[in-house]
Design an enzyme around this catalytic site. Structure first.
Site, PDB file in Angstrom:
ATOM      1  CG  PHE A  48       6.187  -2.619   2.482  1.00 30.55           C
ATOM      2  CD1 PHE A  48       6.378  -1.713   1.461  1.00 30.55           C
ATOM      3  CD2 PHE A  48       6.990  -2.524   3.620  1.00 30.55           C
ATOM      4  CE1 PHE A  48       7.352  -0.726   1.556  1.00 30.55           C
ATOM      5  CE2 PHE A  48       7.964  -1.543   3.725  1.00 30.55           C
ATOM      6  CZ  PHE A  48       8.147  -0.644   2.686  1.00 30.55           C
ATOM      7  NE  ARG A  57       7.805  -0.433  -9.023  1.00 31.81           N
ATOM      8  CZ  ARG A  57       7.923   0.169 -10.202  1.00 31.81           C
ATOM      9  NH1 ARG A  57       8.127   1.459 -10.270  1.00 31.81           N
ATOM     10  NH2 ARG A  57       7.815  -0.536 -11.313  1.00 31.81           N
ATOM     11  CG  ASP A  58       3.128  -3.818  -1.012  1.00 28.08           C
ATOM     12  OD1 ASP A  58       2.707  -4.905  -1.466  1.00 28.08           O
ATOM     13  OD2 ASP A  58       2.721  -3.319   0.060  1.00 28.08           O
ATOM     14  NE  ARG A  59       0.531  -0.442  -9.823  1.00 29.71           N
ATOM     15  CZ  ARG A  59       0.061  -1.057 -10.913  1.00 29.71           C
ATOM     16  NH1 ARG A  59       0.577  -2.209 -11.324  1.00 29.71           N
ATOM     17  NH2 ARG A  59      -0.930  -0.511 -11.594  1.00 29.71           N
ATOM     18  CG  ASN A 122       2.186  -0.031   0.971  1.00 25.88           C
ATOM     19  OD1 ASN A 122       1.959   1.021   1.563  1.00 25.88           O
ATOM     20  ND2 ASN A 122       2.614  -1.104   1.600  1.00 25.88           N
TER      21      ASN A 122
END
Ligand code: SPV
Ligand code: MG
Length: 294
Positions: A48, A57-59, A122
């Protein structure tokens, strides 16, 4: 000489103690240096936070190559063992084992892999949170353990069963399968407001492997409770990036609105503090030793 300590062995020792160890998140070499200097046992290279620091982004928007660049920089500025958040392993068993080979020669202590499908999202974001088939996940763990190039490199298996609402039974069953597949530790994640879920998990788990908690949503829980329940490591997973967003925003907004830097000196460090942090004095001394006109 400057021999590099075996980070995997150090991490294993910390996890095996009766006493709770603490990890703090770092998202770049500067943060890793500060975390190491503060005396934390472990640097958590948070997905993250690294994503956020890179404006992503945490993706799984950050590539494994970008992650490795960040880790290399961290590795160079701290000897504190680094535990990498490897998300879902950047693909299948093959992508993950190739990553583990690289991490284990870099002197990183271990990698945490979670049992969701790629791309991961996330855990605290409402959206597509899908568990991977447990057998496929076990294959990823086995592939990693067979591929690591340092003996004590730690593979941490993180189950998201509680996060997706699959229940305690599913979480315990998955964790047991991951243990049998070779996981060195289990990270039990939860997005509940209290620690009840993870403490119940720990009670049932009964020390079969070291256990790791990430008290992001249940951050008020006294850590003695984790210790008494048999957890070996608590990870403060995102507090350095959140601290820096708060500090940078405050200074930036103040300077922008008052059109001057007056009155902010108590909110920023002196240049000398940064010089000390990265030991500028050392290079001056080295000039005298190595440089003809030093
Ligand atoms: C991270 O730090 O990237 C984590 C922990 O995976 S959490 O964001 O709490 O899921
Ligand atoms: Mg993560």
């Amino acid at each position: 000489g400057n021999a590099v300590p075996d980070a995997g062995a150090a991490l294993k020792r910390l996890l095996a103690r009766d006493r709770l160890a603490f990890a703090m998140e770092a998202h770049n070499p500067l943060a890793a240096r500060i975390v190491g200097n503060a005396g934390f046992d472990v640097v958590w290279a948070s997905g993250f936070s690294i994503s956020t620091a890179l404006g992503k982004r945490d993706r799984n928007e950050v590539s494994s190559t970008q992650l490795i660049d960040v880790l290399q920089g961290m590795r160079e500025v701290t000897d504190t063992p680094i535990l990498v958040d490897a998300d879902t392993g950047f693909g299948d068993f093959n992508n993950f084992r190739l990553l583990v080979r690289r991490l284990s020669v870099m002197g990183v202590g271990g990698a945490c892999i979670e049992d969701k499908t790629f791309p991961k999202l996330n855990s605290f974001v409402n959206g597509r949170q899908v568990l991977i088939d447990a057998e496929e996940f076990c294959g990823k763990i086995r592939a990693a353990k067979d591929s690591q190039l340092s003996n004590d490199f730690c593979i941490v298996a993180r189950t998201e069963a509680l996060v997706v609402g699959a229940g305690m039974h599913e979480a315990l069953e998955r964790a047991e399968r991951y243990r049998l597949a070779g996981a060195d530790a289990i990270l039990i994640h939860s997005k509940e407001k209290t620690a009840d879920q993870v403490l119940e998990f720990a009670l049932h788990w009964a020390g079969r492997t070291p256990l790791i908690a990430v008290p992001t949503t249940y951050s008020e829980t006294p850590c003695e409770l984790f210790e008494a329940s048999g957890f070996g490591l608590v990870i403060w997973a995102n507090h350095m990036i959140r601290a820096s967003v708060a500090a940078m925003s405050e200074v930036c907004n103040q300077v922008s609105s008052q059109r001057s830097v007056q009155g902010i000196s108590n909110k920023i460090v002196a240049m000398e503090e940064v010089f000390d942090l990265f030991d500028y004095a050392e290079v001056t001394a080295a000039e005298r030793r190595y440089c003809p006109n030093g």
